[in-house]
Design a protein around this motif. Structure first.
Motif, short mmCIF file in Angstrom:
data_model
loop_
_atom_site.label_atom_id
_atom_site.label_comp_id
_atom_site.label_asym_id
_atom_site.label_seq_id
_atom_site.Cartn_x
_atom_site.Cartn_y
_atom_site.Cartn_z
N SER A 67 -15.40 9.88 -6.16
CA SER A 67 -14.43 10.91 -6.54
C SER A 67 -14.48 11.26 -8.02
O SER A 67 -13.69 12.08 -8.48
CB SER A 67 -13.01 10.44 -6.19
N ILE A 100 -6.88 5.22 -5.93
CA ILE A 100 -6.81 6.37 -5.02
C ILE A 100 -5.90 7.43 -5.63
O ILE A 100 -6.19 8.63 -5.58
CB ILE A 100 -6.31 5.94 -3.62
N ASN A 153 -7.77 9.14 -8.28
CA ASN A 153 -8.70 10.08 -7.66
C ASN A 153 -7.99 11.36 -7.24
O ASN A 153 -8.55 12.46 -7.32
CB ASN A 153 -9.40 9.44 -6.46
N ASN A 154 -6.74 11.23 -6.77
CA ASN A 154 -5.96 12.43 -6.45
C ASN A 154 -5.71 13.26 -7.70
O ASN A 154 -5.70 14.50 -7.64
CB ASN A 154 -4.63 12.03 -5.80
N SER A 198 -9.89 8.01 -0.84
CA SER A 198 -8.96 9.03 -1.32
C SER A 198 -9.16 10.30 -0.50
O SER A 198 -10.22 10.52 0.09
CB SER A 198 -9.20 9.29 -2.81
N ALA A 223 1.23 3.77 -3.21
CA ALA A 223 0.79 5.15 -2.96
C ALA A 223 1.90 6.14 -3.29
O ALA A 223 1.66 7.19 -3.90
CB ALA A 223 0.36 5.30 -1.50
N ARG A 247 -6.40 -0.80 -5.64
CA ARG A 247 -7.03 0.15 -4.71
C ARG A 247 -6.17 1.40 -4.56
O ARG A 247 -6.64 2.53 -4.67
CB ARG A 247 -7.24 -0.52 -3.36
N GLN A 248 -4.88 1.21 -4.36
CA GLN A 248 -3.99 2.36 -4.18
C GLN A 248 -3.81 3.13 -5.49
O GLN A 248 -3.71 4.35 -5.49
CB GLN A 248 -2.63 1.91 -3.65
N MET A 260 -12.56 2.79 -1.21
CA MET A 260 -11.32 3.53 -1.49
C MET A 260 -11.42 4.93 -0.90
O MET A 260 -12.22 5.75 -1.38
CB MET A 260 -11.07 3.61 -3.01
N SER A 290 0.83 -1.21 0.00
CA SER A 290 0.00 0.00 0.00
C SER A 290 0.86 1.25 0.00
O SER A 290 0.63 2.20 -0.76
CB SER A 290 -0.93 0.02 1.22
N TYR A 350 -18.85 8.73 -1.25
CA TYR A 350 -17.64 7.95 -1.48
C TYR A 350 -17.09 8.14 -2.90
O TYR A 350 -16.06 7.58 -3.25
CB TYR A 350 -17.92 6.46 -1.27
N GLU A 381 -12.36 11.49 2.14
CA GLU A 381 -12.17 10.96 3.49
C GLU A 381 -13.09 11.63 4.51
O GLU A 381 -13.68 10.97 5.37
CB GLU A 381 -10.70 11.12 3.91
#
Length: 466
Positions: free
Chosen positions: A55, A416, A419-420, A224, A12, A412-413, A222, A8, A53, A228
């Motif tokens: 993004s 995320i 999404n960033n 992100s 990330a 998943r990471q 997820m 993870s 949830y 959050e």
């Protein structure tokens, strides 16, 4: 487990490094490469409710905003045709693509007229699984993916979906009625909600089986950074410690042998996609949500669409107003891009093919000029040491059950990280559009302003030089 925590953090860090937007001055996408297969992604960023949830680029639905948007997506398709693109597959995501059913149907019909389209996948919500909509989608859409998330009424209330989309039993009955209209009916699920117990998860799996859906996708929740706070305020803070346990329950119940010795009701389509045996959704050519497994390169149209071509990833403006202005002005709407290094591209291939359950070693060497062992020695060493590979020979890599979960962690990471990237584009919104998205205080203002300043200042500097 330790390997999950290490993975993870590493993924990330990697995604934070290479998923950074730089200003984009191109007004058209690059032309297609001869012989390269492409899929077309379309994004419809309108929803009746904005889920806490999510993004993806999405705005509250308003007809006067959505109708010209669909018209401009059709204009953008013609631009791709002029560039020489052809597509045999189309994926329509959102948002809620079926928000204006007649506009969606007209858009699909044009895609079939312009290109060699063989299959269309579209997303929808449970309240649109009604005869008037289903009759129009029949024959136009081969795979319909309905956002269920959970059949549990308590979780649906937490997500603000119960009032709009109905209780779990109503959603179940709508899927049962809709399934015969499509080659593949996918029930989109999420697991590892903070309030989700093992019993709730098991009940969700039982409801998926009872629904008659020919496919189900179980995504891990997820968290992100952009969602959050809204997640914590609605469903609670995310805890990844239960994720593997929940994933194993899903696999055991969907894939495990039946009491009479017959194979399980479902087979794997990807690390988190399960296809019901004996249906059109099963087999090697089954359509799945993660189209990037079958189509490594793809142009995306619409506000918030993300394109991957060659070594570049392009992000379209998240502003519907700016999108309409661009298309009506005869240009495409890319506002930022990121360029992948050779190593990043090898990592991307490694992750995506393993997510699709098989990495072709010989293809990898042909495309990158080196073996996967030489190109990705650290990644291969980690996965081998973790017992991730069921097959590891000169031709291919396949996964053990533990390896599949590690790939779920990677994906998943990675998502995320994507999404960033979306947050960087979303941060540039101004005026009414910014208020629509950020007015509820769900995003970090400091993060938004920093990202917006970075992108906009760089764009201004580029414009001044020109």
């Amino acid at each position: 487990m330790l390997s999950e925590r290490v993975l993870s953090k590493v993924v990330a860090a990697c995604t934070a490094n290479y998923l950074k937007l730089s200003p984009c001055t191109e007004t058209r996408m690059p032309a297609p490469k001869p012989g390269q297969p492409y899929m077309l992604y379309m994004h419809v960023p309108f929803c009746e409710r904005l889920c806490p949830y999510c993004s993806f680029n999405r705005f509250p639905f308003r007809e006067d905003r959505a109708k010209p948007y669909f018209q401009n997506m059709r204009k953008e398709m013609r631009m791709l045709k002029e560039l020489g693109y052809d597509f045999d597959s189309v994926y329509i995501g959102g948002g809620t693509p079926t928000i204006m059913i007649d506009e969606l149907c007209e858009t699909i019909d044009l895609a079939r007229d312009l290109f060699s389209v063989k299959e269309v996948s579209s997303e929808t919500n449970p309240n649109h699984l009604i005869p008037a909509y289903l009759e129009k989608l029949k024959g136009r859409v081969q795979r319909l993916s309905v956002g269920v998330q959970s059949f549990d009424d308590g979780l649906l209330r937490q997500m603000d979906r119960y009032e709009k989309y109905g209780c779990g039993q109503e959603i179940l009955e709508r899927i049962q009625e809709a399934s015969p209209y499509f080659t593949s009916m996918n029930a989109d699920m999420i697991f590892n909600f903070p309030a989700q117990t093992e019993d709730i998860l098991i009940r969700d799996i039982e409801m998926v089986v009872a629904s008659g859906a020919s496919q189900t996708t179980f995504y891990p929740l997820m968290a992100s950074p952009s969602v959050e706070r809204s997640l914590a305020a609605t469903v609670g803070p995310v805890d990844y410690n239960r994720e593997r346990q929940f994933y194993e329950i899903i696999c055991d119940l969907l894939l495990g042998d039946l009491p009479d010795g017959r194979p399980g009701l479902f087979e794997l389509g990807s690390a988190w996609t399960f296809n019901r045996r004996g249906t059109g959704a099963a087999g090697e050519n089954a359509m799945i949500d993660e189209y990037v497994v079958d189509y490594e390169e793809y142009p995306a149209i619409g506000s918030g669409g993300i394109t991957y071509l060659g070594q570049n990833l392009y992000v379209n403006t998240f502003s519907v107003r700016e999108y309409n202005e661009a298309i009506e002005g005869g240009r495409m709407s890319m506002m930022g891009k990121t360029t992948f290094s050779l190593h990043d591209r090898m990592r991307y291939r490694f992750m995506m093919q393993l997510f699709g359950l098989r990495l072709d070693k010989r293809q990898f060497e042909r495309d990158f000029g080196m073996s996967v062992e030489r190109g990705l020695p650290v990644e291969m060493g980690f996965m081998r040491a973790s017992g991730a590979f069921a097959t590891d020979n000169a031709d291919e890599l396949t996964l053990t059950p533990k390896g599949r979960y590690l790939v779920v962690v990677m994906m998943r990471q990675f998502f995320i990280g994507v999404n960033n990237l979306r947050d960087q584009a979303r941060a540039a919104l101004t005026g009414e559009e910014r208020e629509l998205i950020f007015g509820d205080g769900c995003a970090s203002a400091a993060t938004e302003e920093a990202a917006a300043t970075s992108v906009l200042d760089a764009t201004a500097a580029r414009a001044a030089q020109e």
